[in-house]
Design an enzyme around this catalytic site. Structure first.
Site, mmCIF file in Angstrom:
data_model
loop_
_atom_site.group_PDB
_atom_site.id
_atom_site.type_symbol
_atom_site.label_atom_id
_atom_site.label_comp_id
_atom_site.label_asym_id
_atom_site.label_seq_id
_atom_site.Cartn_x
_atom_site.Cartn_y
_atom_site.Cartn_z
ATOM 1 N N GLU A 220 -13.675 -50.423 19.932
ATOM 2 C CA GLU A 220 -14.392 -49.504 19.050
ATOM 3 C C GLU A 220 -15.292 -48.525 19.785
ATOM 4 O O GLU A 220 -16.524 -48.583 19.683
ATOM 5 C CB GLU A 220 -15.209 -50.276 18.009
ATOM 6 N N GLU A 416 -8.482 -56.042 14.411
ATOM 7 C CA GLU A 416 -9.533 -56.638 13.573
ATOM 8 C C GLU A 416 -9.327 -56.201 12.128
ATOM 9 O O GLU A 416 -8.902 -55.068 11.866
ATOM 10 C CB GLU A 416 -10.950 -56.180 13.971
#
Ligand code: PNW
Length: 528
Positions: A220, A416
Site C-alpha cells: 500500500e 487483502e
C-alpha cells in the site's frame, strides 16, 4: 444471516491460491528483543526506544505522536508472534491454510536501516525459523518486504523544532533536494533511501530466496505516503505536512525503490540466484468509488479518485497503453508532481512486475456538491472502521477497472480484503455474521469477475489471520479470521491513565505516554 441465500460457493480455477495475511509490526511484538532496531512505529506509539539502534529518542520520556487515535496502544507485544510463531503456525495448519502472506521487519534485520552498519543474525534466523515452520506445515509463504515499519535510523525526526524535509538529512521516504524553482525534487535512483531499500531487498532475496518464491516489494504505497503525510495513518516527519507536496515526493521515492528492487530480482533470475518460478509484485490499494448519479460530474469525480490513488502508483509500474508514467489527471493538475526521466520510464517498462497485488476493502459513493467531491455511503453496511462500507459489487467493478486499464493478461492477486468488528472481551459475543457475509459476498463477486468478466485472478489472501494491532486504531478494530483473546484490564497491573504502556509480556512499564487521557482499549497483550 442477512440477504444472501448461502448456497455453496461455486468452484474456482484449479490452483487458485486461498490464504491469509499479517504484517510484522501488527503481530510480532518483541520490539526491543533479539537485536531489533527502532522503527518509526515504535516512535509513533511512544515506545521507550532509549538505547535501541537507530532510535531518535535518546532519553526517556520519548515523544509521542499526538495523532494516534487510541492513546497508549503499541505493538510492543501485540500478538507476541515473535515468541509464539510455532503456535500461530499450528493454528494455520489446523485451519488447513495453504498460503500465508507476512512481512519482514526491516529493523529486525538491519537495525539502523543502513546496511553498512550490519545485519542482525538473530532477526535473520527468526524468519528462517518461521519460514521452515510454515513449509513443514504445508503453508506456502509470500513475503512483503515493507509493510510500513521503516527503521527509525533512516528518518531522523526533530520533535523539538519540527521541520519539513529537503534539508539534506536522513528523511526516509521524504528524501529530496530543494530545486531552484522552490519545488522539492526526489533524488532519483541513487538516493540514499532507494539504495538502502535495495540493499535490504537484495539481502532478503539471497537469504530466503531458496525457500520463498513469491515476493512483494511494498504494501500500500498510497497509505504510507499519502495517508501518512496528512492523516496520521503512519508516521511522517511531522503529523500534518503539506499535502500538495510531500505525499508525491515520498511516492516517487517508493516507486523508484520498487523499480530498483525489481531490477535486482531480474538480475538474480538471469544469474541463477533466483529462478523463473520466482515472482515479484507490489501490492497497492483501492476501495471502489462509485459515481453517486450518472451525471458527468459524479462520474468524472469518481474516476479521478481512482486514478489519483491506484493510478498514481500503478500507471508508472504497470503502464497504460505502453506508457509508464503518472496519470495525466495528476501531471496536469498537481503543482508539485515529480517527474520520471526518460531513462527511468524505460526501466519501469523493462521491469514490469509479474503480478498485480491488490488490497481492497469497501466502497463509497462520490457526489459533486458545489464543485467539490463529497463521499456518501447510502445504505451500505459499515464495519467497525470509519472508512469500511461493504459492497461486494464494488470489488467486481474494481477488478474490471484494473483489467481494462492494465490488460487482461496481467495476473491479479488479491492480497487483502477484510471486515472489522469491535472490541469483544469474550468469545461468547462472537457470532461473526458481518465477516461471514463480507467474505461470502466478496468471494461470489470475485467468482463473477473471473467467470463472467474474464478477470485474470489467481489468488485471494484475506485480512487477517488473527486480530492484531490495527495501527492508529490500536486494538479497537478486529480484522481477524481468528478471534484473539485480548488480555486487557484483567491484570491487576493493567494500565491506568498514569501507567500508560504496560508491557504484559515483560511485566514492565516500558513506555511513557503523555497523552493517555482516553485509552479506549487498554494497551496490553494479546494471545491467539
Ligand atoms: C490495510 N483506507 O490498510 C493494511 O495493509 C493493513 O495493515 C491493515 O491492517 C488493514 O488494511 C486494515 O486497515 C488500509 O483508508 C489503509 O481505506 C487505509 C485504508 C484501508 C486499509
Amino acid at each position: 444471516p442477512e440477504e444472501y441465500p448461502w448456497d455453496p460457493i461455486p468452484e474456482f480455477p484449479e490452483g487458485f491460491a486461498w490464504g491469509l495475511g499479517t504484517a510484522a509490526y501488527q503481530i510480532e511484538g518483541a520490539y526491543n528483543e533479539g537485536g531489533r532496531g527502532a522503527s518509526i512505529w515504535d516512535t509513533f506509539t511512544g515506545a521507550n526506544t532509549v538505547g535501541m539502534p537507530g532510535a531518535v529518542c535518546k532519553k526517556a520520556p520519548c515523544p509521542v505522536n499526538s495523532v494516534i487515535a487510541v492513546k497508549g496502544a503499541t505493538g510492543n507485544v501485540a500478538n507476541n508472534h515473535y515468541h509464539m510463531y510455532k503456535n500461530d503456525v499450528r493454528a494455520m495448519k489446523s485451519m488447513g491454510l495453504k498460503w500465508y502472506r507476512f512481512s519482514v521487519a526491516w529493523p529486525r534485520i538491519v537495525p539502523t536501516g543502513t546496511f553498512a552498519d550490519g545485519v542482525n543474525q538473530e532477526g535473520v534466523q527468526f524468519y528462517h525459523n518461521l519460514i521452515d515452520e510454515l513449509i513443514a506445515a504445508g503453508v506456502t509463504p509470500i513475503i512483503t518486504m515493507y509493510h510500513w515499519d521503516l527503521p527509525q535510523g533512516l528518518m531522523h525526526l526533530d520533535f523539538e523544532t519540527p521541520n519539513e524535509p529537503c534539508n539534506g538529512g536522513k528523511e526516509g521516504w521524504y528524501e529530496c533536494t530543494m530545486g531552484a524553482d522552490g519545488k522539492p525534487k526526489p533524488n532519483g535512483l541513487s538516493s540514499n533511501i532507494v539504495k538502502e531499500f535495495t540493499n535490504f531487498a537484495e539481502f532478503l532475496l539471497k537469504e530466503y530466496g531458496s525457500k520463498v518464491k513469491l515476493w512483494a516489494t511494498f504494501n500500500e504505497a498510497y497509505t504510507f505516503t499519502y495517508l501518512a503525510s496528512g492523516y496520521g495513518k503512519a508516521p511522517s516527519a511531522q503529523p500534518y505536512m503539506d499535502m500538495a507536496i510531500w505525499p508525491y515526493v515520498a511516492g516517487h521515492n517508493v516507486i523508484l525503490a520498487h523499480l530498483s528492487a525489481v531490477m535486482k530480482f531480474r538480475e538474480f533470475q538471469k544469474s541463477g540466484v533466483l529462478s523463473a518460478e520466482h515472482k515479484i509484485f507490489i501490492t497497492n490499494n483501492q476501495d471502489w468509488r462509485e459515481p453517486f448519479s450518472d451525471s458527468k460530474q459524479d462520474i468524472a469525480a469518481a474516476l479521478y479518485q481512482v486514478e489519483t490513488q491506484l493510478g498514481w502508483f500503478c500507471d508508472p509500474i504497470y503502464g497504460v497503453d505502453g506508457v509508464f508514467d503518472y496519470p495525466y489527471s495528476m501531471t496536469s493538475t498537481f503543482p508539485y508532481m515529480p517527474s520520471f526521466t526518460e531513462e527511468e520510464k524505460e526501466l519501469l517498462k523493462q521491469n514490469r512486475p509479474d503480478f498485480f497485488g491488490l488490497n481492497h476493502y469497501g466502497t463509497s459513493f462520490i457526489k459533486v456538491v458545489e464543485g467539490k467531491s463529497v463521499v456518501v455511503h447510502g445504505d451500505l453496511v459499515q464495519g467497525k472502521s470509519s472508512w469500511l462500507f461493504r459492497a461486494a459489487w464494488g470489488y467486481r467493478k474494481l477488478l474490471n477497472w484494473i483489467k481494462n486499464r492494465y490488460g487482461q493478461e496481467l495476473e491479479i492477486w488479491g492480497t487483502e480484503a477484510g471486515w472489522s468488528d469491535g472490541a469483544h472481551t469474550s468469545l461468547e459475543s462472537k457470532e461473526d455474521s458481518g465477516r461471514l457475509t463480507y467474505y461470502y459476498t466478496y468471494i461470489l463477486e470475485m467468482h463473477n469477475a473471473i467467470y463472467k468478466d474474464g478477470v485474470n485472478m489467481k489468488g485471494f489472501m484475506a485480512w487477517s489471520l488473527m486480530d492484531n494491532f490495527e495501527w492508529e486504531m490500536g486494538y479497537s478494530e478486529r480484522f481477524g479470521c481468528l478471534f484473539v483473546d485480548l488480555h486487557f484490564g484483567e491484570d491487576p497491573n493493567a494500565p491506568t491513565t498514569e501507567s500508560p504502556i504496560y508491557n504484559a509480556y515483560s511485566g514492565k512499564l516500558d513506555g511513557l505516554c503523555t497523552e493517555c487521557d482516553d485509552p479506549g482499549i487498554k494497551p496490553g497483550y494479546a494471545e491467539a
